[in-house]
Design a protein around this motif. Structure first.
Motif, mmCIF file in Angstrom:
data_model
loop_
_atom_site.group_PDB
_atom_site.id
_atom_site.type_symbol
_atom_site.label_atom_id
_atom_site.label_comp_id
_atom_site.label_asym_id
_atom_site.label_seq_id
_atom_site.Cartn_x
_atom_site.Cartn_y
_atom_site.Cartn_z
ATOM 1 N N ALA A 76 34.567 4.669 -22.683
ATOM 2 C CA ALA A 76 34.215 5.737 -21.748
ATOM 3 C C ALA A 76 33.267 5.220 -20.669
ATOM 4 N N PHE A 77 32.320 4.380 -21.053
ATOM 5 C CA PHE A 77 31.391 3.798 -20.089
ATOM 6 C C PHE A 77 32.137 2.939 -19.076
ATOM 7 N N MET A 78 33.078 2.139 -19.536
ATOM 8 C CA MET A 78 33.835 1.283 -18.629
ATOM 9 C C MET A 78 34.740 2.108 -17.714
ATOM 10 N N ILE A 79 35.279 3.197 -18.212
ATOM 11 C CA ILE A 79 36.106 4.071 -17.371
ATOM 12 C C ILE A 79 35.259 4.684 -16.262
ATOM 13 N N VAL A 80 34.038 5.085 -16.580
ATOM 14 C CA VAL A 80 33.130 5.648 -15.579
ATOM 15 C C VAL A 80 32.783 4.586 -14.535
ATOM 16 N N ILE A 81 32.509 3.358 -14.983
ATOM 17 C CA ILE A 81 32.181 2.276 -14.048
ATOM 18 C C ILE A 81 33.351 1.999 -13.101
ATOM 19 N N VAL A 82 34.551 1.914 -13.635
ATOM 20 C CA VAL A 82 35.731 1.646 -12.795
ATOM 21 C C VAL A 82 35.993 2.824 -11.847
ATOM 22 N N ALA A 83 35.774 4.044 -12.313
ATOM 23 C CA ALA A 83 35.955 5.207 -11.437
ATOM 24 C C ALA A 83 34.946 5.181 -10.285
ATOM 25 N N LEU A 84 33.708 4.787 -10.571
ATOM 26 C CA LEU A 84 32.709 4.675 -9.507
ATOM 27 C C LEU A 84 33.064 3.563 -8.521
ATOM 28 N N LEU A 85 33.548 2.442 -9.033
ATOM 29 C CA LEU A 85 34.001 1.364 -8.147
ATOM 30 C C LEU A 85 35.149 1.834 -7.250
ATOM 31 N N ALA A 86 36.088 2.559 -7.832
ATOM 32 C CA ALA A 86 37.214 3.072 -7.050
ATOM 33 C C ALA A 86 36.733 4.054 -5.982
ATOM 34 N N LEU A 87 35.787 4.902 -6.327
ATOM 35 C CA LEU A 87 35.254 5.860 -5.360
ATOM 36 C C LEU A 87 34.545 5.147 -4.214
ATOM 37 N N ILE A 88 33.777 4.128 -4.541
ATOM 38 C CA ILE A 88 33.082 3.362 -3.498
ATOM 39 C C ILE A 88 34.083 2.650 -2.601
ATOM 40 N N MET A 89 35.094 2.038 -3.195
ATOM 41 C CA MET A 89 36.097 1.345 -2.386
ATOM 42 C C MET A 89 36.884 2.330 -1.520
ATOM 43 N N PHE A 90 37.152 3.499 -2.053
ATOM 44 C CA PHE A 90 37.854 4.528 -1.290
ATOM 45 C C PHE A 90 37.002 4.990 -0.111
#
Length: 94
Positions: A4-18
């Motif tokens: 769950a922690f890694m999913i949150v990290i990847v989601a934040l990375l995706a949001l920043i890249m977006f």
């Protein structure tokens, strides 16, 4: 918990890249920028702003795509480094 922690990290990375891309369509804060920082404008597309006036400006989308690939590859390498093979969902010998 780690997954769950890694999913949150990847989601934040995706949001920043977006947000850095030209595809950001949301306007979540006022025109004077997030927390009053004019560099964080609500329209997104920061990469084009940073490259404006340079020879690399026509290649903003390509630079963004390569940057996303590099960031996600690095995130995958860090995930693989910090997890055991059995934690990563890979079958183990035994």
């Amino acid at each position: 918990m780690r997954r769950a922690f890694m999913i949150v990290i990847v989601a934040l990375l995706a949001l920043i890249m977006f947000y850095l891309s030209r595809f950001w369509i949301l306007s979540l804060w006022s025109r004077d920028g997030l927390f009053g920082q004019q560099a964080l404008r609500p329209q997104g597309d920061l990469l084009s702003v940073w490259l404006r006036g340079t020879d690399a400006a026509p290649f903003a989308l390509l630079i963004w795509a390569l940057g996303c690939f590099a960031v996600l590859t690095l995130a995958q390498k860090l995930y693989d480094y910090f997890t055991n093979p059995t934690d990563a969902g890979e079958p183990h010998d035994g």
